[in-house]
Design an enzyme around this catalytic site. Structure first.
Site, PDB file in Angstrom:
ATOM      1  N   TYR A 146      -6.239   0.365  -4.048  1.00 27.75           N
ATOM      2  CA  TYR A 146      -7.111  -0.150  -3.224  1.00 27.75           C
ATOM      3  C   TYR A 146      -8.375   0.603  -3.356  1.00 27.75           C
ATOM      4  CZ  TYR A 146      -4.850  -3.181   0.191  1.00 27.75           C
ATOM      5  OH  TYR A 146      -4.168  -4.218   0.804  1.00 27.75           O
ATOM      6  N   LYS A 195       8.369   2.668  -6.011  1.00 28.48           N
ATOM      7  CA  LYS A 195       8.719   1.686  -7.096  1.00 28.48           C
ATOM      8  C   LYS A 195       8.990   2.934  -8.309  1.00 28.48           C
ATOM      9  CE  LYS A 195       9.785  -1.952  -9.366  1.00 28.48           C
ATOM     10  NZ  LYS A 195      10.856  -2.846  -8.973  1.00 28.48           N
ATOM     11  N   ASP A 227      11.204  -3.668  -3.854  1.00 31.62           N
ATOM     12  CA  ASP A 227      11.711  -4.844  -3.645  1.00 31.62           C
ATOM     13  C   ASP A 227      12.618  -5.020  -2.842  1.00 31.62           C
ATOM     14  OD1 ASP A 227      12.820  -3.311  -5.794  1.00 31.62           O
ATOM     15  OD2 ASP A 227      12.995  -4.901  -7.307  1.00 31.62           O
ATOM     16  N   ASP A 255       2.947  -7.244   6.553  1.00 22.30           N
ATOM     17  CA  ASP A 255       2.822  -8.682   6.824  1.00 22.30           C
ATOM     18  C   ASP A 255       4.300  -9.196   7.102  1.00 22.30           C
ATOM     19  OD1 ASP A 255       0.153  -8.829   6.677  1.00 22.30           O
ATOM     20  OD2 ASP A 255       0.138 -10.639   5.937  1.00 22.30           O
TER      21      ASP A 255
END
Ligand code: IPM
Ligand code: MG
Length: 366
Positions: A146, A195, A227, A255
């Site tokens: 971001y 990750k 993942d 979310d």
């Protein structure tokens, strides 16, 4: 107590849901003898329309001078709104990112739990859900993709876009400390999500998180690759207590976590720095498709207001009163449209209400 709160209703459903959070806050203040002063300011699309930019320096200063900020939502339809024809730094979301950065709000807490009353609204099979789940996602909020360097340029005749995912030791350490501190007050388990099999930033992340974990021997630390975490959230959400992760992963996973609580309209959030100051907002967006229709779910915003009382003002009893009132209204069968059970699962006691009625029902039960 005097509470100085800056309100940013923002765009889309923002003004509607903020009105209900204020209603509930006012009732709480009245009951407990507090005095709230609100100052409403603009950010996002409404600020672009008024001042030509999504966040003015004046608003940043006003926010800095407050005890806390209560935010509705910002942004519009990215496909159709003229705001998205502007340069990226002039779009609504840029205002929110600038505010987070200017106030150093590096720790974003998103609690996701399943109310037993909303079991029917949860898309996961009952046998998987079991006794429900209760987790908090601790998302790093002022670093990573971001805020890394980004540019779009021509490379060998082809337009190429670059975003950078960068984290320093200090940035990782301070968010990890927050997560472990929170875990100490809960079930004492942190799942750090990265990750590590691909990204350097994740390898540093894991190293620093392990260093921080040594200071908290009572907390169990587990690492999970992002993942797999996305998969585990729907396969076995009950395994999580505190999820600690970087900015972008946290955006996506929160979310997902909200969807299994029944609706994104249920997910509150607090964005904190190292002081008592905080910015409180529902995790969902401006939902321009339903704006102005009086159907948005105000519960995430109302629960964010409860978090504000708890974290910025130490008003634990008042915060608890709001949370209990929400639970009570749900137990009585009141639902906004997003958390209505499917028709075949509906029983007599379930009643659909709009934004304003939901706010009033909760306020009445304070
Ligand atoms: C959120 C939102 C924001 C984010 C957007 C509006 C920039 O999705 O708070 O999760 O990505 O952080
Ligand atoms: Mg998001």
């Amino acid at each position: 107590m005097n509470l100085n709160i800056v309100c940013i209703p923002g765009d889309g459903i923002g003004p509607e849901i903020i009105a209900e959070a204020k209603r509930v806050l006012n009732k709480t203040a009245e009951k407990f003898g507090h005095n709230i002063t609100y100052k409403d300011v603009l950010m996002g699309g409404v600020s672009i329309d008024t001042y030509g930019e999504p966040l003015t320096d004046e608003v940043i200063e006003i926010a800095k001078a407050a005890d806390a900020v209560l935010l509705g939502s910002i942004g519009g339809n990215t496909a159709t709104s003229p705001w998205y024809k502007l340069a990226p730094e002039l779009r609504p979301e840029a205002g929110l990112l600038k505010l987070r950065k200017s106030l150093n709000l590096f720790a974003n807490l998103r609690p996701a739990y399943l109310y037993e009353e909303l079991l029917e609204a949860c898309p996961i099979k009952k046998e998987i859900i079991g006794n429900g789940f209760d987790m908090v996602i601790v998302r790093e909020l002022t670093g990573g993709l971001y805020f890394g360097e980004r540019r779009t340029q021509e490379v060998k005749g082809e337009v190429t876009a670059v975003d950078t995912l960068s984290y320093s030791e200090k940035e990782i350490r301070r968010i990890a400390v927050k997560a472990f501190e929170i875990a100490m007050k809960r079930s004492k388990k942190v799942t750090s999500v990265d990750k590590v099999n691909v990204l350097d930033s994740s390898r540093l992340w894991r190293k620093i998180v392990e260093e921080v974990a040594e200071v908290y021997p009572g907390v169990t630390l587990e690492h999970m690759i992002v993942d797999n975490c996305a998969m585990q959230l729907v396969k076995n959400p009950n395994q999580f207590d505190v999820i600690l992760t970087e900015n972008m992963f946290g955006d996506i996973l929160s979310d997902e976590a909200s969807a299994i609580t029944g609706s994104i309209g249920m997910l509150s959030s607090a964005s904190l720095n190292d002081t008592k100051f905080g910015l409180y907002e529902p995790s969902g967006g401006a939902a321009p498709d339903i704006a102005g229709k009086g159907v948005a779910n105000p519960i995430a915003t109302i629960l964010s207001a409860a978090m504000m009382l708890r974290y910025s003002f130490n008003l634990e009893e008042e915060a608890g009163r709001i949370e209990t009132a929400v639970k009570q209204v749900l137990a009585e069968g009141y639902r906004t449209v997003d958390i209505m059970p499917q028709e075949k699962n509906r029983n007599q006691s379930v009643k659909q209400v709009g934004t304003e009625d939901m706010g009033k029902l909760i306020a009445e039960r304070i």
